[in-house]
Design a protein around this motif. Structure first.
Motif, PDB file in Angstrom:
ATOM      1  N   THR A 116      -8.444  38.780 -48.832  1.00  0.00           N
ATOM      2  CA  THR A 116      -8.933  39.955 -48.044  1.00  0.00           C
ATOM      3  C   THR A 116      -8.162  39.728 -46.467  1.00  0.00           C
ATOM      4  OG1 THR A 116     -11.109  39.594 -49.086  1.00  0.00           O
ATOM      5  CG2 THR A 116     -11.137  40.892 -46.838  1.00  0.00           C
ATOM      6  N   ARG A 152     -13.801  47.818 -47.512  1.00  0.00           N
ATOM      7  CA  ARG A 152     -13.504  49.164 -47.958  1.00  0.00           C
ATOM      8  C   ARG A 152     -13.354  50.034 -46.657  1.00  0.00           C
ATOM      9  NH1 ARG A 152     -17.212  48.615 -52.282  1.00  0.00           N
ATOM     10  NH2 ARG A 152     -16.299  48.482 -54.168  1.00  0.00           N
ATOM     11  N   LEU A 155     -10.279  49.075 -44.460  1.00  0.00           N
ATOM     12  CA  LEU A 155      -9.096  49.425 -45.220  1.00  0.00           C
ATOM     13  C   LEU A 155      -8.813  50.835 -45.500  1.00  0.00           C
ATOM     14  CD1 LEU A 155      -8.843  46.678 -48.198  1.00  0.00           C
ATOM     15  CD2 LEU A 155      -7.473  46.629 -46.169  1.00  0.00           C
ATOM     16  N   THR A 156      -9.849  51.513 -44.898  1.00  0.00           N
ATOM     17  CA  THR A 156      -9.558  53.050 -45.062  1.00  0.00           C
ATOM     18  C   THR A 156     -10.035  53.783 -43.630  1.00  0.00           C
ATOM     19  OG1 THR A 156     -11.963  53.476 -46.029  1.00  0.00           O
ATOM     20  CG2 THR A 156     -10.160  53.057 -47.628  1.00  0.00           C
ATOM     21  N   ILE A 167      -8.873  51.402 -53.415  1.00  0.00           N
ATOM     22  CA  ILE A 167      -9.231  49.695 -53.225  1.00  0.00           C
ATOM     23  C   ILE A 167      -9.945  49.033 -54.493  1.00  0.00           C
ATOM     24  CG2 ILE A 167     -10.837  48.206 -51.812  1.00  0.00           C
ATOM     25  CD1 ILE A 167      -8.598  50.154 -50.122  1.00  0.00           C
TER      26      ILE A 167
END
Length: 206
Positions: A116, A152, A155-156, A167
């Motif tokens: 992560t 999530r 990362l978005t 993901i």
């Protein structure tokens, strides 16, 4: 004011004894270390700051410094002065390298495989500062379910790219390779375990 680093120090026991003196504890993870920081808050009444990963690159480092400064109530003017000086130095040092990367391989689709912390930091840097387009991201360290929505979002959201990556939380090496099939990435950031799918990409960083 200085950081009290417990590991990789010759005086580790001394540093452990100095834990109660800390003004602020910092957790560089979306899920690791939170329980320990909570215990320290209960026992020593110490606040803690959570940052989603080790900061990578100037933008994340500046964001991190601003977060720490806000918690410690450091004057914003002084913090911004330091950030401006450091960003100027870093961008001057890296501009020729990044120009070469952008000219040689402009806005490539990228795949990420890793734990992560590594994935969040590298994805943000390459997408927001170098111009890579993240196509698929595979998380390999099995974060708990309650942390996955935060991961999530990291990362978005706040990503300077029109491409929103898929993901995937997966630790099985075979399935990781299968998830990379029929993808259009030119750059793969992973480990030696992803050697086979990396052979068809233009660049592999491990």
């Amino acid at each position: 004011m200085e950081a009290n680093i417990l590991f990789t120090q010759f005086d580790g026991v001394k540093k452990l004894k100095e834990i109660p003196e800390a003004e602020l504890n910092i957790v560089l993870s979306t899920w690791n270390g939170h329980k320990a920081a909570g215990k320290l808050r209960e026992k020593f009444d110490q606040e803690y700051l959570t940052f989603p990963s080790i900061p990578v690159g100037p933008k994340q480092s500046s964001e991190f410094l601003r977060s720490v400064a806000k918690k410690l109530k450091i004057p914003r003017k002084e913090v911004e002065r330091v950030i401006k000086e450091e960003e100027q130095h870093v961008y001057r040092f890296t501009e020729y390298l990044t120009d070469a990367i952008i000219i040689g391989l402009p806005h490539p689709y990228a795949a990420f495989v890793g734990d992560t912390n590594t994935v969040i930091g590298s994805r943000k840097y390459l997408a927001n500062e170098v111009g890579y387009l993240p196509e698929v991201i595979q998380i390999t360290d099995e974060p708990p379910e309650e942390a996955r929505e935060w991961i999530r979002r990291e990362l978005t959201e706040n990503i300077e790219s029109a491409i929103k990556p898929d993901i995937i939380f997966e630790k099985d090496t075979f399935r990781i390779r299968e998830n990379l099939r029929n993808r259009s990435f030119q750059v793969l950031l992973g480990t030696s375990l992803e050697k086979w799918p990396a052979q068809r990409s233009l660049v592999c960083l491990s």
